[in-house]
Design a protein around this motif. Structure first.
Motif, PDB file in Angstrom:
ATOM      1  N   LYS A   1      22.914  63.293   4.071  1.00  0.00           N
ATOM      2  CA  LYS A   1      21.529  63.074   4.522  1.00  0.00           C
ATOM      3  C   LYS A   1      20.689  64.330   4.284  1.00  0.00           C
ATOM      4  N   TYR A   2      21.278  65.481   4.522  1.00  0.00           N
ATOM      5  CA  TYR A   2      20.595  66.758   4.276  1.00  0.00           C
ATOM      6  C   TYR A   2      20.266  66.910   2.792  1.00  0.00           C
ATOM      7  N   LEU A   3      21.199  66.500   1.936  1.00  0.00           N
ATOM      8  CA  LEU A   3      20.975  66.522   0.490  1.00  0.00           C
ATOM      9  C   LEU A   3      19.770  65.655   0.125  1.00  0.00           C
ATOM     10  N   LEU A   4      19.756  64.427   0.643  1.00  0.00           N
ATOM     11  CA  LEU A   4      18.728  63.461   0.257  1.00  0.00           C
ATOM     12  C   LEU A   4      17.352  63.814   0.806  1.00  0.00           C
ATOM     13  N   PHE A   5      17.317  64.276   2.073  1.00  0.00           N
ATOM     14  CA  PHE A   5      16.034  64.472   2.735  1.00  0.00           C
ATOM     15  C   PHE A   5      15.495  65.896   2.635  1.00  0.00           C
ATOM     16  N   GLU A   6      16.356  66.851   2.347  1.00  0.00           N
ATOM     17  CA  GLU A   6      15.909  68.238   2.317  1.00  0.00           C
ATOM     18  C   GLU A   6      16.084  68.890   0.946  1.00  0.00           C
ATOM     19  N   MET A   7      17.292  68.803   0.396  1.00  0.00           N
ATOM     20  CA  MET A   7      17.599  69.570  -0.814  1.00  0.00           C
ATOM     21  C   MET A   7      16.974  68.975  -2.074  1.00  0.00           C
ATOM     22  N   ILE A   8      16.981  67.656  -2.202  1.00  0.00           N
ATOM     23  CA  ILE A   8      16.355  67.055  -3.384  1.00  0.00           C
ATOM     24  C   ILE A   8      14.847  67.309  -3.390  1.00  0.00           C
ATOM     25  N   PRO A   9      14.134  67.086  -2.263  1.00  0.00           N
ATOM     26  CA  PRO A   9      12.708  67.469  -2.259  1.00  0.00           C
ATOM     27  C   PRO A   9      12.492  68.947  -2.552  1.00  0.00           C
ATOM     28  N   LEU A  10      13.378  69.801  -2.041  1.00  0.00           N
ATOM     29  CA  LEU A  10      13.253  71.244  -2.309  1.00  0.00           C
ATOM     30  C   LEU A  10      13.435  71.544  -3.791  1.00  0.00           C
ATOM     31  N   ALA A  11      14.389  70.847  -4.424  1.00  0.00           N
ATOM     32  CA  ALA A  11      14.602  71.034  -5.864  1.00  0.00           C
ATOM     33  C   ALA A  11      13.374  70.599  -6.650  1.00  0.00           C
ATOM     34  N   PHE A  12      12.782  69.455  -6.271  1.00  0.00           N
ATOM     35  CA  PHE A  12      11.557  69.012  -6.929  1.00  0.00           C
ATOM     36  C   PHE A  12      10.437  70.037  -6.729  1.00  0.00           C
ATOM     37  N   GLN A  13      10.418  70.645  -5.546  1.00  0.00           N
ATOM     38  CA  GLN A  13       9.365  71.609  -5.229  1.00  0.00           C
ATOM     39  C   GLN A  13       9.455  72.865  -6.095  1.00  0.00           C
ATOM     40  N   ASN A  14      10.604  73.103  -6.692  1.00  0.00           N
ATOM     41  CA  ASN A  14      10.757  74.250  -7.582  1.00  0.00           C
ATOM     42  C   ASN A  14      10.066  74.040  -8.927  1.00  0.00           C
ATOM     43  N   VAL A  15       9.758  72.776  -9.272  1.00  0.00           N
ATOM     44  CA  VAL A  15       9.188  72.506 -10.594  1.00  0.00           C
ATOM     45  C   VAL A  15       7.824  71.813 -10.539  1.00  0.00           C
TER      46      VAL A  15
ATOM     47  N   ALA B   1      10.695  63.151 -18.879  1.00  0.00           N
ATOM     48  CA  ALA B   1      10.072  64.467 -18.706  1.00  0.00           C
ATOM     49  C   ALA B   1      10.465  65.097 -17.372  1.00  0.00           C
ATOM     50  N   LEU B   2      10.557  64.287 -16.317  1.00  0.00           N
ATOM     51  CA  LEU B   2      10.933  64.803 -14.997  1.00  0.00           C
ATOM     52  C   LEU B   2      12.363  65.338 -15.006  1.00  0.00           C
ATOM     53  N   VAL B   3      13.284  64.585 -15.601  1.00  0.00           N
ATOM     54  CA  VAL B   3      14.678  65.026 -15.676  1.00  0.00           C
ATOM     55  C   VAL B   3      14.786  66.330 -16.460  1.00  0.00           C
ATOM     56  N   GLU B   4      14.061  66.406 -17.573  1.00  0.00           N
ATOM     57  CA  GLU B   4      14.107  67.627 -18.378  1.00  0.00           C
ATOM     58  C   GLU B   4      13.546  68.814 -17.596  1.00  0.00           C
ATOM     59  N   LEU B   5      12.502  68.573 -16.809  1.00  0.00           N
ATOM     60  CA  LEU B   5      11.891  69.623 -16.002  1.00  0.00           C
ATOM     61  C   LEU B   5      12.873  70.133 -14.949  1.00  0.00           C
ATOM     62  N   VAL B   6      13.520  69.209 -14.245  1.00  0.00           N
ATOM     63  CA  VAL B   6      14.465  69.586 -13.185  1.00  0.00           C
ATOM     64  C   VAL B   6      15.702  70.257 -13.779  1.00  0.00           C
ATOM     65  N   ASN B   7      16.272  69.638 -14.807  1.00  0.00           N
ATOM     66  CA  ASN B   7      17.505  70.181 -15.382  1.00  0.00           C
ATOM     67  C   ASN B   7      17.293  71.490 -16.127  1.00  0.00           C
ATOM     68  N   GLY B   8      16.049  71.778 -16.481  1.00  0.00           N
ATOM     69  CA  GLY B   8      15.751  73.041 -17.156  1.00  0.00           C
ATOM     70  C   GLY B   8      15.419  74.174 -16.204  1.00  0.00           C
ATOM     71  N   SER B   9      15.469  73.890 -14.891  1.00  0.00           N
ATOM     72  CA  SER B   9      15.119  74.900 -13.893  1.00  0.00           C
ATOM     73  C   SER B   9      16.365  75.394 -13.165  1.00  0.00           C
ATOM     74  N   ARG B  10      16.659  76.673 -13.294  1.00  0.00           N
ATOM     75  CA  ARG B  10      17.812  77.237 -12.589  1.00  0.00           C
ATOM     76  C   ARG B  10      17.634  77.136 -11.080  1.00  0.00           C
ATOM     77  N   SER B  11      16.404  77.310 -10.615  1.00  0.00           N
ATOM     78  CA  SER B  11      16.140  77.232  -9.177  1.00  0.00           C
ATOM     79  C   SER B  11      16.422  75.845  -8.642  1.00  0.00           C
ATOM     80  N   ALA B  12      15.997  74.804  -9.370  1.00  0.00           N
ATOM     81  CA  ALA B  12      16.269  73.428  -8.957  1.00  0.00           C
ATOM     82  C   ALA B  12      17.763  73.131  -9.034  1.00  0.00           C
ATOM     83  N   ASN B  13      18.406  73.582 -10.100  1.00  0.00           N
ATOM     84  CA  ASN B  13      19.845  73.338 -10.280  1.00  0.00           C
ATOM     85  C   ASN B  13      20.668  73.966  -9.171  1.00  0.00           C
ATOM     86  N   LYS B  14      20.186  75.089  -8.648  1.00  0.00           N
ATOM     87  CA  LYS B  14      20.897  75.793  -7.581  1.00  0.00           C
ATOM     88  C   LYS B  14      21.046  74.905  -6.347  1.00  0.00           C
TER      89      LYS B  14
END
Length: 318
Positions: free
Chosen positions: A25-39, A201-214
């Motif tokens: 739940k933490y992954l879905l509600f916190e970490m994924i939005p945080l990863a999107f917020q990096n890009v 384009a969204l997948v490429e943006l996320v997967n190209g970001s080390r911060s999001a991948n972290k």
């Protein structure tokens, strides 16, 4: 106009780590939005997260495209001269300038394709025959150098002229939401292709970001299909299924889980070239496709018809 529905899938090592610590739940509600917020910008609204990208500067694309077009026109003239010389005396000579220019053109085109991946749809939709007529390209199997770039460039040019609604330059310039309750990405558009270009384009943006991948590793986002129709006879069907976030058939889940594999490729071939029995294949593929685990599907035979699920309105259940 509606919302096309896609499913975000996390790679197995990341997902298993969150499962072991009871933090899905933490992954879905916190970490994924945080990863999107990096890009891009993320704004919470009624239980959903609106994904707001930076505006793409279309002038940048036009500048790169015009530069490539000028060099391609020059390459085209070189190619015509080589072809004319071959017709006269069957002699083929590629000058160093021609070879260097061909390499420059290919590198610039590949760079453009990487920055704007939606333009590569041109290679699927436009045939060699169509682009040869459009650009007046004359070819000979003996004079092959340069022809690959010429065809690819003019396919891209023709595609941009014919399919403006696909939004391939400003692919992220659509309204979209991430729903942590369903793990869906909801893209508002009147064009299925434009929605798919957004996801690419969204997948490429996320997967190209080390911060999001972290935070979430590298992801893939697949369509949720309403239906898949196998119309006609098929002697060969190939498809890719990704690691499941939910509860898929146990045998497939076990092999992917035990191998810690992110996806599995399958190829079904009819015995002695005979057509495959479609019914069990369609049932299985539709089950995977409706859950968002079908990454790709190709076949030898007639077309496969796929319809991505669309919604008129969205909420936390979407």
């Amino acid at each position: 106009m509606g919302y096309f529905v896609f499913k975000i899938n996390i790679q197995p090592d990341i997902l298993l780590n969150y499962r072991k610590s009871n933090e899905v739940k933490y992954l879905l509600f916190e970490m994924i939005p945080l990863a999107f917020q990096n890009v891009l910008q993320v704004k919470e609204s009624n239980g959903l997260y609106e994904l707001i990208p930076d505006k793409t500067d279309e002038q940048t694309f036009q500048k790169l495209f015009i530069d490539l077009e000028e060099k391609t026109v020059e390459l085209f003239e070189f190619h015509k001269q080589v072809l004319l010389q071959y017709k006269k005396n069957h002699d083929i000579h590629y000058s160093k300038d021609f070879l260097d220019l061909n390499e420059t053109c290919m590198n610039k085109r590949r760079s453009l394709e990487k920055k704007y991946p939606g333009i590569m749809k041109a290679f699927e939709l436009i045939s060699d025959e169509e682009v040869d007529i459009y650009a007046n390209i004359e070819s000979d199997s003996k004079v092959g150098t340069g022809i690959t770039h010429l065809r690819k460039f003019y396919k891209i040019k023709l595609y941009l002229e014919k399919h403006r609604q696909d939004n391939v330059i400003n692919s992220l310039d659509l309204i979209a939401y991430y729903n942590p309750h369903t793990e869906h990405v909801l893209v508002k558009s009147s064009s299925e292709t434009a929605a798919q270009n957004y996801i690419t384009a969204l997948v490429e943006l996320v997967n190209g970001s080390r911060s999001a991948n972290k935070h979430i590793g590298k992801i893939n986002i697949n369509p949720i299909y309403e239906s898949i129709s196998l119309d006609g006879e098929y002697t060969e069907i190939s498809y890719t299924i990704v690691y499941p976030n939910g509860n898929p058939p146990l045998d497939r889940y076990n092999i992917l889980k035990n191998a810690e594999a992110k996806e599995a490729d399958y190829k079904l071939i009819g015995a002695d070239g005979r057509p495959l029995k479609k019914e069990p294949i369609q049932e299985m593929l539709e089950n995977e496709a409706k859950q968002g685990y079908l990454k790709s599907l190709t076949a030898k035979g007639k077309n496969i018809y796929k319809k991505i699920k669309t919604l008129r309105q969205i909420d936390e259940t979407s």
